[in-house]
Enzyme design. Structure first.
Site, PDB file in Angstrom:
ATOM      1  N   SER A 179       0.848  -1.183   0.000  1.00  0.00           N
ATOM      2  CA  SER A 179       0.000   0.000   0.000  1.00  0.00           C
ATOM      3  C   SER A 179       0.894   1.247   0.000  1.00  0.00           C
ATOM      4  O   SER A 179       1.806   1.343  -0.821  1.00  0.00           O
ATOM      5  CB  SER A 179      -0.941  -0.045   1.213  1.00  0.00           C
ATOM      6  OG  SER A 179      -2.093   0.700   1.012  1.00  0.00           O
ATOM      7  N   ASP A 430      -8.226  -5.530  -6.373  1.00  0.00           N
ATOM      8  CA  ASP A 430      -7.873  -4.381  -5.534  1.00  0.00           C
ATOM      9  C   ASP A 430      -8.103  -3.080  -6.291  1.00  0.00           C
ATOM     10  O   ASP A 430      -7.484  -2.847  -7.332  1.00  0.00           O
ATOM     11  CB  ASP A 430      -6.404  -4.494  -5.121  1.00  0.00           C
ATOM     12  CG  ASP A 430      -5.951  -3.351  -4.229  1.00  0.00           C
ATOM     13  OD1 ASP A 430      -6.819  -2.641  -3.682  1.00  0.00           O
ATOM     14  OD2 ASP A 430      -4.730  -3.170  -4.082  1.00  0.00           O
ATOM     15  N   HIS A 455      -6.267  -6.444  -1.810  1.00  0.00           N
ATOM     16  CA  HIS A 455      -5.186  -5.543  -1.419  1.00  0.00           C
ATOM     17  C   HIS A 455      -4.025  -6.314  -0.787  1.00  0.00           C
ATOM     18  O   HIS A 455      -4.174  -6.963   0.227  1.00  0.00           O
ATOM     19  CB  HIS A 455      -5.729  -4.501  -0.446  1.00  0.00           C
ATOM     20  CG  HIS A 455      -4.897  -3.266  -0.350  1.00  0.00           C
ATOM     21  ND1 HIS A 455      -4.487  -2.543  -1.449  1.00  0.00           N
ATOM     22  CD2 HIS A 455      -4.403  -2.604   0.722  1.00  0.00           C
ATOM     23  CE1 HIS A 455      -3.791  -1.494  -1.062  1.00  0.00           C
ATOM     24  NE2 HIS A 455      -3.706  -1.515   0.257  1.00  0.00           N
TER      25      HIS A 455
END
Length: 496
Positions: A179, A430, A455
């Protein structure tokens, strides 16, 4: 999405200045790693040492000597001084212990790579607060919360580790992150290639800036996830917004909505936009954690939670009241899968972590990501990207205005082909993959796509229910890391 383009998050228990303005999709990147209890341990606790390193508050100025203690974790059970490596987690917007316990991939490959694991906490998060309790007091104290300063922290910490740990000095270091942490891992390799031999950037939306990708790509992927998970599912959600608008026009309608959605507090007409933002954010979060097995990442959830949600949203052509009763059943999967919640709180997704404060400031300065919806290519209400509105809200909140082009100026945008040894992994489920690198740029800037991945699924610990696509992705990632390590030692041997 929000009428003012921003979701207001109220953290009134902190201080009056703690009210945060942040768009739901953008806040999702920050809040994804901020559970209510961010230091909670997994089922099997990890064995690591908790250490601190004195960092400069400002690496790029020369008239301040102020320092702070950066927290970092070290696990060396499988580390070998001969032929070993160092896997360095570039901490992101939250408590580093939580990241350590939820990045099982590093623990799974440590023995194979003879690796020492290091998890470095990002400044202004967890315990690594440059000004202690005053760190979020105002923009003057927050002025040193930037990705550049964080990368410099990582560089100084690696120098310290190599200088003080016998056997570490001449070992290759690989940056790993997911991320925002994945963005940092990639940027660290770009800015400090002499510090790390390569980087694994998982679910890293390094191109979700300016006009590098369409502003609607994020919500379009969210919609696709729901569309593929059940017949008429996304259409039911799309129709729910008008149903809410119609029912909220009267006092009796508001009262009915409060009861039908099992809300903790009675709705007023002023709450309706916030209600819709809260529901929108729920769909976004589900898209990010649509894992193939039961998980407890943001909330306790079943395997493939969107498929479970969509079982309640099969028929959009029903009355407003029945449609919203079905919406409640869908929301209840996310907020009450354990069956222990008595009512739904539409402020629940605003976590009470200082991490939210830090991320809101970063979103108002460097990390300016355009998002929009049009209600045609996605299942949300139309909402345009409005930089001026964001700028005004940020100035009101923090006394700063965003620099939307600074990240691309610093890190190159799409002009990164001169860099080497970065693996960009993205899951097709994602929504952040829309801003990620999904095609190979060069032979050494490689994209790994996980067709059944949400994710950074690849950074999670291995699971018997992992789809083949993530098993292949991890295998490729390890192969690249082994090549980087081999090349490092081959080069070192030639120099002696």
């Amino acid at each position: 999405m929000g009428r003012r383009a921003l979701l207001l998050l109220l953290l009134s228990f902190l201080a009056p200045w703690a009210t945060i303005a942040l768009r739901p999709a953008l806040r999702a990147l920050g809040s994804l790693h901020l559970p209510t209890n961010p230091t909670s341990l997994p089922a099997v606790a990890k064995n690591y040492s908790v250490l601190y390193f004195q960092q400069k508050v400002d690496h790029f100025g020369f008239n301040t000597v102020k320092t702070f203690n950066q927290r970092y974790l070290v696990a060396d059970k499988y580390w070998k001084k001969n032929g070993g490596s160092i896997l360095f987690y570039t901490g992101n917007e939250g408590d580093i212990i939580w990241f350590c316990n939820n990045t099982g991939f590093m623990w799974d490959v440590a023995e194979e790579l003879k690796a020492m694991l290091v998890f470095a906490e990002h400044r202004y998060y967890g315990e690594s607060l440059p000004f202690g309790d005053n760190s979020f007091k105002d923009s003057r104290h927050l002025n040193f919360l930037t990705s550049e300063q964080a990368l410099a922290d990582f560089a100084e910490l690696i120098k310290h580790l190599k200088r003080t740990i016998p056997g570490a000095e001449n070992q290759p270091v690989i940056a790993i992150g997911g991320s925002y942490g994945g963005m940092l891992a990639a940027w660290f390799r770009m800015k400090y290639p002499h510090m790390v031999v390569g980087a694994l950037a998982a679910s890293a939306p390094i191109w979700q800036f300016e006009d590098l990708v369409p502003c609607g790509v994020f919500m379009k992927i969210v919609t696709t996830d729901f569309r593929k998970s059940g017949p008429h599912c996304s259409e039911s959600i799309h129709r729910s917004w008008d149903a809410i608008n119609r029912l909220s026009n009267t006092g009796s309608g508001l009262q009915w909505l409060t009861g039908a959605l099992h809300l903790c507090s009675p709705l007023t007409s002023q709450d309706i936009q916030h209600l819709k933002d809260w529901i929108s954010e729920t769909w976004v979060n589900l898209a990010m954690v649509d894992y193939p097995y039961a998980s407890n990442f943001l909330q306790p959830l079943p395997a493939w939670p969107i498929k479970v949600v969509c079982q309640y949203l099969k028929n959009p052509n029903v009355s407003d009241s029945l449609l919203l009763q079905n919406i409640f059943q869908a929301l209840n999967v996310y907020y009450n899968y354990s069956g222990q919640v008595k009512c739904l709180n539409i402020s629940e997704t605003a976590t009470s972590s200082l991490g939210t404060l830090g991320w809101s400031y970063q979103a108002c300065t460097e990390v300016v990501m355009p998002f929009c919806t049009n209600g045609v290519d996605d299942m949300f209400e139309p909402h345009s990207w409005n930089l001026k509105e964001l700028s005004d809200d940020c100035f009101q909140q923090w006394g700063v205005r965003p620099r939307p082009s600074w990240i691309t100026t610093m890190y190159g945008g799409k002009n990164i082909s001169s860099h080497t040894n970065i693996v960009f992994s993205n899951g097709e489920l994602d929504p952040w993959s829309g801003g990620g690198v999904t095609k190979d740029i060069t032979d050494t800037l490689v994209a790994v796509t996980i067709s059944e991945g949400a994710h950074h699924l690849d950074l999670r610990t291995k699971n018997a229910l992992d789809p083949m696509s993530v098993l292949l992705a991890r295998s490729l990632e390890v192969r690249h890391m082994k090549n980087w390590i081999r090349d490092f030692y081959d080069s070192a041997g030639k120099q002696h």
